[in-house]
Design a protein around this motif. Structure first.
Motif, PDB file in Angstrom:
ATOM      1  N   GLY A 132       0.809  -1.206   0.000  1.00 64.65           N
ATOM      2  CA  GLY A 132       0.000   0.000   0.000  1.00 64.65           C
ATOM      3  C   GLY A 132       0.846   1.261   0.000  1.00 64.65           C
ATOM      4  N   GLN A 133       1.953   1.245   0.735  1.00 65.51           N
ATOM      5  CA  GLN A 133       2.851   2.401   0.762  1.00 65.51           C
ATOM      6  C   GLN A 133       3.493   2.622  -0.602  1.00 65.51           C
ATOM      7  OE1 GLN A 133       5.278   1.074   4.043  1.00 65.51           O
ATOM      8  NE2 GLN A 133       4.209   2.377   5.516  1.00 65.51           N
ATOM      9  N   LYS A 134       3.871   1.548  -1.270  1.00 62.90           N
ATOM     10  CA  LYS A 134       4.451   1.683  -2.609  1.00 62.90           C
ATOM     11  C   LYS A 134       3.462   2.322  -3.574  1.00 62.90           C
ATOM     12  CE  LYS A 134       7.554  -2.316  -2.273  1.00 62.90           C
ATOM     13  NZ  LYS A 134       7.841  -3.684  -2.788  1.00 62.90           N
ATOM     14  N   GLN A 135       2.193   1.940  -3.468  1.00 61.59           N
ATOM     15  CA  GLN A 135       1.195   2.513  -4.357  1.00 61.59           C
ATOM     16  C   GLN A 135       0.931   3.981  -4.023  1.00 61.59           C
ATOM     17  OE1 GLN A 135       1.509   0.719  -6.883  1.00 61.59           O
ATOM     18  NE2 GLN A 135      -0.657   0.568  -7.395  1.00 61.59           N
ATOM     19  N   ARG A 136       1.078   4.352  -2.781  1.00 63.58           N
ATOM     20  CA  ARG A 136       0.965   5.766  -2.433  1.00 63.58           C
ATOM     21  C   ARG A 136       2.095   6.571  -3.076  1.00 63.58           C
ATOM     22  NH1 ARG A 136      -0.172   6.297   4.002  1.00 63.58           N
ATOM     23  NH2 ARG A 136      -1.139   4.268   4.277  1.00 63.58           N
ATOM     24  N   ALA A 158      -3.840  -5.407  -6.571  1.00 62.18           N
ATOM     25  CA  ALA A 158      -2.974  -6.352  -5.864  1.00 62.18           C
ATOM     26  C   ALA A 158      -2.984  -6.143  -4.346  1.00 62.18           C
ATOM     27  CB  ALA A 158      -1.541  -6.229  -6.388  1.00 62.18           C
ATOM     28  N   LEU A 159      -3.807  -5.229  -3.861  1.00 61.81           N
ATOM     29  CA  LEU A 159      -3.808  -4.903  -2.436  1.00 61.81           C
ATOM     30  C   LEU A 159      -4.852  -5.716  -1.677  1.00 61.81           C
ATOM     31  CD1 LEU A 159      -3.580  -1.000  -2.663  1.00 61.81           C
ATOM     32  CD2 LEU A 159      -1.704  -2.654  -2.499  1.00 61.81           C
ATOM     33  N   ASP A 160      -4.598  -5.920  -0.377  1.00 61.07           N
ATOM     34  CA  ASP A 160      -5.586  -6.597   0.458  1.00 61.07           C
ATOM     35  C   ASP A 160      -6.796  -5.688   0.654  1.00 61.07           C
ATOM     36  OD1 ASP A 160      -5.433  -5.174   3.294  1.00 61.07           O
ATOM     37  OD2 ASP A 160      -3.379  -5.374   2.570  1.00 61.07           O
ATOM     38  N   ALA A 161      -7.888  -6.260   1.120  1.00 53.52           N
ATOM     39  CA  ALA A 161      -9.173  -5.549   1.163  1.00 53.52           C
ATOM     40  C   ALA A 161      -9.109  -4.279   2.011  1.00 53.52           C
ATOM     41  CB  ALA A 161     -10.262  -6.484   1.685  1.00 53.52           C
ATOM     42  N   THR A 163      -6.404  -2.438   2.964  1.00 53.10           N
ATOM     43  CA  THR A 163      -5.528  -1.441   2.345  1.00 53.10           C
ATOM     44  C   THR A 163      -6.198  -0.834   1.120  1.00 53.10           C
ATOM     45  OG1 THR A 163      -3.576  -2.665   3.108  1.00 53.10           O
ATOM     46  CG2 THR A 163      -3.232  -1.043   1.367  1.00 53.10           C
ATOM     47  N   ARG A 164      -6.893  -1.675   0.365  1.00 58.86           N
ATOM     48  CA  ARG A 164      -7.585  -1.207  -0.838  1.00 58.86           C
ATOM     49  C   ARG A 164      -8.642  -0.170  -0.477  1.00 58.86           C
ATOM     50  NH1 ARG A 164      -9.064  -4.979  -5.874  1.00 58.86           N
ATOM     51  NH2 ARG A 164     -10.166  -3.469  -7.164  1.00 58.86           N
ATOM     52  N   SER A 165      -9.418  -0.420   0.563  1.00 62.73           N
ATOM     53  CA  SER A 165     -10.447   0.513   0.987  1.00 62.73           C
ATOM     54  C   SER A 165      -9.839   1.846   1.404  1.00 62.73           C
ATOM     55  CB  SER A 165     -11.244  -0.086   2.154  1.00 62.73           C
ATOM     56  OG  SER A 165     -12.243   0.804   2.597  1.00 62.73           O
ATOM     57  N   ARG A 166      -8.735   1.798   2.125  1.00 57.83           N
ATOM     58  CA  ARG A 166      -8.070   3.031   2.545  1.00 57.83           C
ATOM     59  C   ARG A 166      -7.530   3.799   1.343  1.00 57.83           C
ATOM     60  NH1 ARG A 166      -4.746   0.374   7.665  1.00 57.83           N
ATOM     61  NH2 ARG A 166      -6.452   0.456   9.182  1.00 57.83           N
ATOM     62  N   MET A 167      -6.984   3.078   0.371  1.00 63.50           N
ATOM     63  CA  MET A 167      -6.461   3.724  -0.825  1.00 63.50           C
ATOM     64  C   MET A 167      -7.584   4.351  -1.650  1.00 63.50           C
ATOM     65  SD  MET A 167      -3.181   3.912  -1.311  1.00 63.50           S
ATOM     66  CE  MET A 167      -3.103   4.152  -3.096  1.00 63.50           C
ATOM     67  N   GLN A 168      -8.735   3.696  -1.698  1.00 65.67           N
ATOM     68  CA  GLN A 168      -9.890   4.268  -2.400  1.00 65.67           C
ATOM     69  C   GLN A 168     -10.240   5.626  -1.814  1.00 65.67           C
ATOM     70  OE1 GLN A 168     -12.817   1.227  -1.834  1.00 65.67           O
ATOM     71  NE2 GLN A 168     -12.108  -0.032  -3.534  1.00 65.67           N
ATOM     72  N   GLU A 169     -10.265   5.696  -0.490  1.00 69.88           N
ATOM     73  CA  GLU A 169     -10.605   6.950   0.185  1.00 69.88           C
ATOM     74  C   GLU A 169      -9.525   7.998  -0.036  1.00 69.88           C
ATOM     75  OE1 GLU A 169     -11.222   5.852   4.232  1.00 69.88           O
ATOM     76  OE2 GLU A 169     -13.017   4.640   3.804  1.00 69.88           O
ATOM     77  N   HIS A 187     -11.903  -3.941 -12.300  1.00 69.05           N
ATOM     78  CA  HIS A 187     -12.829  -5.069 -12.433  1.00 69.05           C
ATOM     79  C   HIS A 187     -13.900  -5.018 -11.347  1.00 69.05           C
ATOM     80  CE1 HIS A 187      -9.338  -6.909 -14.605  1.00 69.05           C
ATOM     81  NE2 HIS A 187     -10.327  -7.352 -15.353  1.00 69.05           N
ATOM     82  N   ASP A 188     -13.654  -4.214 -10.329  1.00 66.32           N
ATOM     83  CA  ASP A 188     -14.492  -4.199  -9.131  1.00 66.32           C
ATOM     84  C   ASP A 188     -15.612  -3.168  -9.313  1.00 66.32           C
ATOM     85  OD1 ASP A 188     -15.606  -3.900  -6.606  1.00 66.32           O
ATOM     86  OD2 ASP A 188     -13.688  -4.173  -5.569  1.00 66.32           O
ATOM     87  N   VAL A 189     -16.818  -3.633  -9.586  1.00 64.71           N
ATOM     88  CA  VAL A 189     -17.918  -2.704  -9.855  1.00 64.71           C
ATOM     89  C   VAL A 189     -18.311  -1.911  -8.604  1.00 64.71           C
ATOM     90  CG1 VAL A 189     -18.830  -3.933 -11.850  1.00 64.71           C
ATOM     91  CG2 VAL A 189     -19.599  -4.582  -9.557  1.00 64.71           C
ATOM     92  N   ARG A 190     -18.128  -2.487  -7.428  1.00 64.16           N
ATOM     93  CA  ARG A 190     -18.438  -1.734  -6.207  1.00 64.16           C
ATOM     94  C   ARG A 190     -17.417  -0.620  -5.997  1.00 64.16           C
ATOM     95  NH1 ARG A 190     -21.185  -5.400  -1.464  1.00 64.16           N
ATOM     96  NH2 ARG A 190     -22.651  -6.519  -2.809  1.00 64.16           N
TER      97      ARG A 190
END
Length: 237
Positions: A132-136, A158-161, A163-169, A187-190
């Protein structure tokens, strides 16, 4: 949100040899709009993003940005990919500034690290960071040139659920702060329903369904209903 059109695609087709990946794509994206492209693997989502980025030419049709044809690299757009693509021999700060001696570049890089909540990691190397830090860092690097258009090519896949939610925000907050026109491939419609102003479903190589997203809205049931509508469309024969 501004009402002027930033991107216009007219009858865009992309073929590789005898295989047509995209055909008759017509799409307009307004300045400041956050649009998500969703669809099955191989459906043409990432190809469309690459055309808008100017990484590949369209076979036929016209792509315009700011009233000008996109011919060659789109220099006012930046892409954030699923893999971080950080240079392992450079620190986080150097990955943003590329060891520039320009003090303004260094200041900008540090400001962006603050923006992505990594102000204490400037002197770390990529192998010392979590996924997640690398993607930031990758997000901060995409913002270094103050682009008019941010292109997100499945950056959270490629992130866990959690970390993914935090990155979305985080991405949603930064897009608002920087007033960025943004395209998300997912791919994630939600995820699309949560982050975007508008969701465009790509099926059989063309845009087949467009629905409003639920960015800045908190109605969970409405968000799920939109996501289900898009998913049903994509999976239908």
């Amino acid at each position: 949100m501004a009402t002027d059109d930033l991107i216009q695609l007219t009858d865009v087709t992309k073929s590789y040899h005898q295989h047509t990946v995209l055909h008759d794509v017509n799409l307009t994206i307004k300045t400041g709009e956050f649009v998500a492209f969703v669809g099955e693997s191989g459906g043409g989502k990432s190809t469309l993003l690459r055309l808008i980025a100017g990484l590949e030419p369209a076979t036929t049709g016209q792509l315009m940005m700011d009233g000008r044809s996109i011919n060659g690299l789109n220099t006012v757009a930046r892409v954030m990919f699923q893999d971080d693509r950080l240079l392992p021999w450079m620190t986080v700060l150097e990955n943003l500034s590329f060891k520039s001696r320009d003090m303004n570049e260094k200041v900008r890089a540090q400001e962006l690290l603050d923006l992505v909540q990594l102000h204490d990691f400037a002197n770390y190397y990529p192998n010392q960071l979590s996924g997640g830090q690398k993607q930031r860092v990758a997000l901060a690097r995409a913002l270094m040139a103050s682009p008019k258009l941010l292109l997100l090519d499945e950056p959270l896949g490629a992130l866990d659920a959690l970390t993914r939610s935090r990155m979305q925000e985080l991405i949603a907050d930064i897009v608002d702060q920087e007033n960025l026109t943004t395209i998300l491939i997912t791919h994630d419609v939600r995820e699309a329903a949560k982050m975007a102003d508008r969701i465009v479903a790509i099926k059989h190589g063309t845009t087949g369904l467009t629905v409003p997203g639920h960015r800045h809205q908190t109605d969970e049931m409405a968000m799920i209903a939109v996501a289900n509508e898009v998913q049903e469309f994509i999976l239908s024969d």
